[in-house]
Design a protein around this motif. Structure first.
Motif, PDB file in Angstrom:
ATOM      1  N   MET A   1      -8.730   4.352   0.977  1.00 41.39           N
ATOM      2  CA  MET A   1      -7.637   3.654   1.890  1.00 41.39           C
ATOM      3  C   MET A   1      -7.929   3.334   3.062  1.00 41.39           C
ATOM      4  N   VAL A   2      -6.957   2.677   3.938  1.00 42.23           N
ATOM      5  CA  VAL A   2      -7.220   2.179   5.227  1.00 42.23           C
ATOM      6  C   VAL A   2      -7.543   3.368   6.347  1.00 42.23           C
TER       7      VAL A   2
ATOM      8  N   THR B   1      -1.126 -12.199   8.200  1.00 46.60           N
ATOM      9  CA  THR B   1      -0.016 -11.905   7.552  1.00 46.60           C
ATOM     10  C   THR B   1       1.151 -12.768   8.605  1.00 46.60           C
TER      11      THR B   1
ATOM     12  N   GLU C   1      -7.494   3.495  10.081  1.00 46.87           N
ATOM     13  CA  GLU C   1      -7.315   2.735  11.008  1.00 46.87           C
ATOM     14  C   GLU C   1      -8.136   3.126  12.311  1.00 46.87           C
TER      15      GLU C   1
ATOM     16  N   PHE D   1      -2.767   3.559  -4.413  1.00 52.40           N
ATOM     17  CA  PHE D   1      -2.264   3.904  -3.090  1.00 52.40           C
ATOM     18  C   PHE D   1      -1.375   4.720  -2.891  1.00 52.40           C
TER      19      PHE D   1
ATOM     20  N   LEU E   1       5.178  -1.438  10.863  1.00 53.03           N
ATOM     21  CA  LEU E   1       4.542  -0.041  10.479  1.00 53.03           C
ATOM     22  C   LEU E   1       3.118   0.016  10.691  1.00 53.03           C
TER      23      LEU E   1
ATOM     24  N   GLU F   1      -2.217  -6.412  -7.808  1.00 53.05           N
ATOM     25  CA  GLU F   1      -1.567  -5.266  -7.051  1.00 53.05           C
ATOM     26  C   GLU F   1      -0.053  -5.247  -7.545  1.00 53.05           C
TER      27      GLU F   1
ATOM     28  N   SER G   1       4.415  10.809   9.673  1.00 52.76           N
ATOM     29  CA  SER G   1       5.268  10.302   8.567  1.00 52.76           C
ATOM     30  C   SER G   1       4.271   9.738   7.607  1.00 52.76           C
TER      31      SER G   1
ATOM     32  N   GLY H   1       4.063   1.133   2.578  1.00 50.31           N
ATOM     33  CA  GLY H   1       5.042   0.039   2.366  1.00 50.31           C
ATOM     34  C   GLY H   1       5.609   0.347   0.983  1.00 50.31           C
TER      35      GLY H   1
ATOM     36  N   GLY I   1       0.689  -1.206   0.122  1.00 51.10           N
ATOM     37  CA  GLY I   1      -0.019  -0.064   0.044  1.00 51.10           C
ATOM     38  C   GLY I   1       0.938   1.251  -0.018  1.00 51.10           C
TER      39      GLY I   1
HETATM   40  N1  LIG Z   1       0.088   5.579   4.537  1.00 52.39           N
HETATM   41  C1  LIG Z   1       0.653   6.267   5.390  1.00 52.39           C
HETATM   42  O1  LIG Z   1       1.184   7.516   5.321  1.00 52.39           O
HETATM   43  C2  LIG Z   1       1.101   5.560   6.966  1.00 52.39           C
HETATM   44  C3  LIG Z   1       0.592   4.520   7.068  1.00 52.39           C
HETATM   45  N2  LIG Z   1       0.774   3.788   8.334  1.00 52.39           N
HETATM   46  C4  LIG Z   1      -0.011   2.511   8.621  1.00 52.39           C
HETATM   47  O2  LIG Z   1       0.557   1.528   7.806  1.00 52.39           O
HETATM   48  C5  LIG Z   1      -0.423   0.566   7.477  1.00 52.39           C
HETATM   49  C6  LIG Z   1      -0.656   0.209   6.157  1.00 52.39           C
HETATM   50  O3  LIG Z   1      -1.292   1.529   5.772  1.00 52.39           O
HETATM   51  P1  LIG Z   1      -1.133   2.035   4.000  1.00 52.39           P
HETATM   52  O4  LIG Z   1       0.079   1.318   3.544  1.00 52.39           O
HETATM   53  O5  LIG Z   1      -1.255   3.421   4.211  1.00 52.39           O
HETATM   54  O6  LIG Z   1      -2.381   1.152   3.262  1.00 52.39           O
HETATM   55  P2  LIG Z   1      -3.227   1.543   2.229  1.00 52.39           P
HETATM   56  O7  LIG Z   1      -4.551   2.226   2.393  1.00 52.39           O
HETATM   57  O8  LIG Z   1      -2.210   2.722   1.089  1.00 52.39           O
HETATM   58  O9  LIG Z   1      -3.030   0.251   1.380  1.00 52.39           O
HETATM   59  C7  LIG Z   1      -3.891  -0.823   1.993  1.00 52.39           C
HETATM   60  C8  LIG Z   1      -2.948  -1.967   1.490  1.00 52.39           C
HETATM   61  O10 LIG Z   1      -3.339  -3.116   2.293  1.00 52.39           O
HETATM   62  C9  LIG Z   1      -3.506  -4.093   1.456  1.00 52.39           C
HETATM   63  N3  LIG Z   1      -4.501  -5.059   2.005  1.00 52.39           N
HETATM   64  C10 LIG Z   1      -5.820  -5.058   2.063  1.00 52.39           C
HETATM   65  N4  LIG Z   1      -6.231  -6.197   2.861  1.00 52.39           N
HETATM   66  C11 LIG Z   1      -5.233  -6.858   3.115  1.00 52.39           C
HETATM   67  C12 LIG Z   1      -5.182  -8.051   3.793  1.00 52.39           C
HETATM   68  N5  LIG Z   1      -6.168  -8.869   4.134  1.00 52.39           N
HETATM   69  N6  LIG Z   1      -3.835  -8.805   4.049  1.00 52.39           N
HETATM   70  C13 LIG Z   1      -2.897  -8.093   3.426  1.00 52.39           C
HETATM   71  N7  LIG Z   1      -3.038  -6.722   2.781  1.00 52.39           N
HETATM   72  C14 LIG Z   1      -4.053  -6.344   2.761  1.00 52.39           C
HETATM   73  C15 LIG Z   1      -3.870  -3.727   0.270  1.00 52.39           C
HETATM   74  O11 LIG Z   1      -3.791  -4.563  -0.783  1.00 52.39           O
HETATM   75  C16 LIG Z   1      -3.110  -2.562   0.221  1.00 52.39           C
HETATM   76  O12 LIG Z   1      -1.872  -2.828  -0.418  1.00 52.39           O
HETATM   77  C17 LIG Z   1      -1.737   1.091   8.306  1.00 52.39           C
HETATM   78  O13 LIG Z   1      -1.803   0.413   9.415  1.00 52.39           O
HETATM   79  C18 LIG Z   1      -1.354   2.561   8.446  1.00 52.39           C
HETATM   80  O14 LIG Z   1      -2.036   3.167   9.625  1.00 52.39           O
HETATM   81  C19 LIG Z   1       1.638   4.404   9.258  1.00 52.39           C
HETATM   82  C20 LIG Z   1       2.120   5.527   8.924  1.00 52.39           C
HETATM   83  C21 LIG Z   1       2.209   6.241   7.521  1.00 52.39           C
END
Ligand SMILES: NC(=O)C1=CN([C@@H]2O[C@H](COP(=O)(O)OP(=O)(O)OC[C@H]3O[C@@H](n4cnc5c(N)ncnc54)[C@H](O)[C@@H]3O)[C@@H](O)[C@H]2O)C=CC1
Ligand SMILES: O=C(CO)COP(=O)(O)O
Length: 332
Positions: free
Chosen positions: A277-278, A88, A280, A51, A105, A38, A137, A15, A12
């Motif tokens: 998007m997610v 996972t 949380e 994403f 993360l 993806e 971040s 990542g 996402g």
């Molecule tokens: N986007 C940001 O700026 C930041 C995000 N985070 C955290 O990182 C984590 C991931 O967030 P993002 O990358 O932003 O998500 P995103 O909303 O950009 O993307 C969601 C991702 O999760 C995947 N996904 C959905 N269901 C899934 C499942 N059952 N098993 C495995 N993968 C699955 C999707 O394919 C996609 O790659 C969250 O907990 C978020 O709070 C933390 C800091 C910064």
């Protein structure tokens, strides 16, 4: 330090941004996607258009959907949404080498167990050393090399230092901290306050309201966290107030954006569909509500957030009822 073999699990926004940074720091990076669509879209487009649009994913990054890719890595980064962390971690458990640092993360709490992400990882992967990497971040800014500071928290100080060495670069500054519980609670719970900040923006309230929410919000988070054994100072650092500030004020924040839509009158489902998007904070608000009851800690903002999200309390009534609570001394 560079030249390490690293797997980033989750493609996402966050990542992808972290994979790109670790690759440009000179590491050999593998990026794992949950779905083949993806992975192949990233391969075809050279970016994750869904994403993290506009950010080039270097051709040097290996793309895979095979979770056994973690088997020979010096470091694993877990970047899936919090609700996918247990499944996972379970899927990768048999492939993780003993003593491998697992940088988490994901920001959230497990709904039924109320556990942190590192507690889940430790349960599912017996051999790993969990590190929480958290702080203000947004992926969109890290991908643009905007100067960013963050915390690597681990009970093992050498592992926190190893992660600090690997992630640090001229636009990404990493501090170490041994209070992993405080860092994880800060990251999970600030999302709920950011939803509330968005709601007050959506209603049309002003900066005064938001500043009050942020200040009283971190107080609630610290009250719960210290009762659970975290250090109070962690909540006044990057992973606490720092992340709360960015999430409550930035238009990059999915939590804030979902809150704005709810404050404008949309249903939770409409808001989540529109943000896409997610978000949380929605899930963490339920866990936080349960934790506050379990730990017997007063968390009025968290309780109102829960009632707005899950019990149809109109957002404006929630704010008014917070304003009309019993008179208090600020310090308590
Ligand atoms: N986007 C940001 O700026 C930041 C995000 N985070 C955290 O990182 C984590 C991931 O967030 P993002 O990358 O932003 O998500 P995103 O909303 O950009 O993307 C969601 C991702 O999760 C995947 N996904 C959905 N269901 C899934 C499942 N059952 N098993 C495995 N993968 C699955 C999707 O394919 C996609 O790659 C969250 O907990 C978020 O709070 C933390 C800091 C910064
Ligand atoms: O945690 C984040 C920034 O530090 C991301 O926040 P959002 O999930 O609200 O976008």
């Amino acid at each position: 330090m560079n030249g390490k073999k690293i797997a980033v699990i989750g493609s996402g926004g966050w990542g992808c941004a972290v994979a790109v940074m670790l690759c440009s720091n000179g590491n050999d990076v593998t990026l794992w996607s949950w779905k083949e669509e993806e992975r192949s879209a990233i391969e075809k487009n050279g970016e994750n258009k869904e994403f993290l649009p506009g950010v080039k994913i270097s051709g040097k990054i290996h793309l895979t959907c095979d979770i056994s890719c973690v088997c020979d890595k010096d470091l694993i980064v877990l970047a899936v949404p919090s609700r996918a962390v247990r499944s996972t971690a379970k899927a990768m458990a048999d492939y993780v080498k003993k003593g491998t640092p697992l940088v988490i993360l994901s920001k959230g709490l497990e709904d039924k167990t109320l556990k942190t992400m590192s507690e889940i990882a430790e349960e599912e992967i017996k051999n790993c050393i969990p590190v929480a990497l958290s702080g203000p971040s947004h992926a969109e800014e890290v991908a643009r090399k905007v100067p960013t500071a963050i915390v690597a928290a681990c009970k093992v100080s050498d592992t926190a230092k190893f992660v600090q060495e690997i992630f640090m670069c001229e636009y990404f500054r990493v501090y170490t901290n041994d209070d992993i519980l405080g860092v994880e609670l800060g990251g999970a719970l600030k999302n709920v306050i950011a939803l509330c900040a968005g709601i007050t923006d959506g209603i049309g309230f002003g900066d005064n309201t938001k500043a009050a929410l942020m200040t009283r919000g971190i107080k609630e988070i610290a009250r719960l966290g210290t009762k659970m054994g975290a250090n109070e100072s962690t909540f006044y650092g990057l992973a606490g107030i720092g992340d709360l500030i960015v999430t409550c004020t930035s238009m990059h924040s999915r939590n804030r954006r979902a809150g704005i839509l709810i404050g404008e009158g949309k249903t939770l489902k409409q808001a989540l569909d529109e943000v896409h998007m997610v978000v949380e904070g929605v899930y963490s608000s339920h866990a936080a509500y349960e934790l506050s009851k379990k730990m017997n800690v007063e968390m009025p903002i968290i309780h109102k957030a829960y009632e707005v999200l899950f019990e149809n309390l109109p957002p404006k009534d929630a704010v008014i009822s917070l304003m009309k609570r019993d008179k208090k001394d600020e310090i308590v």
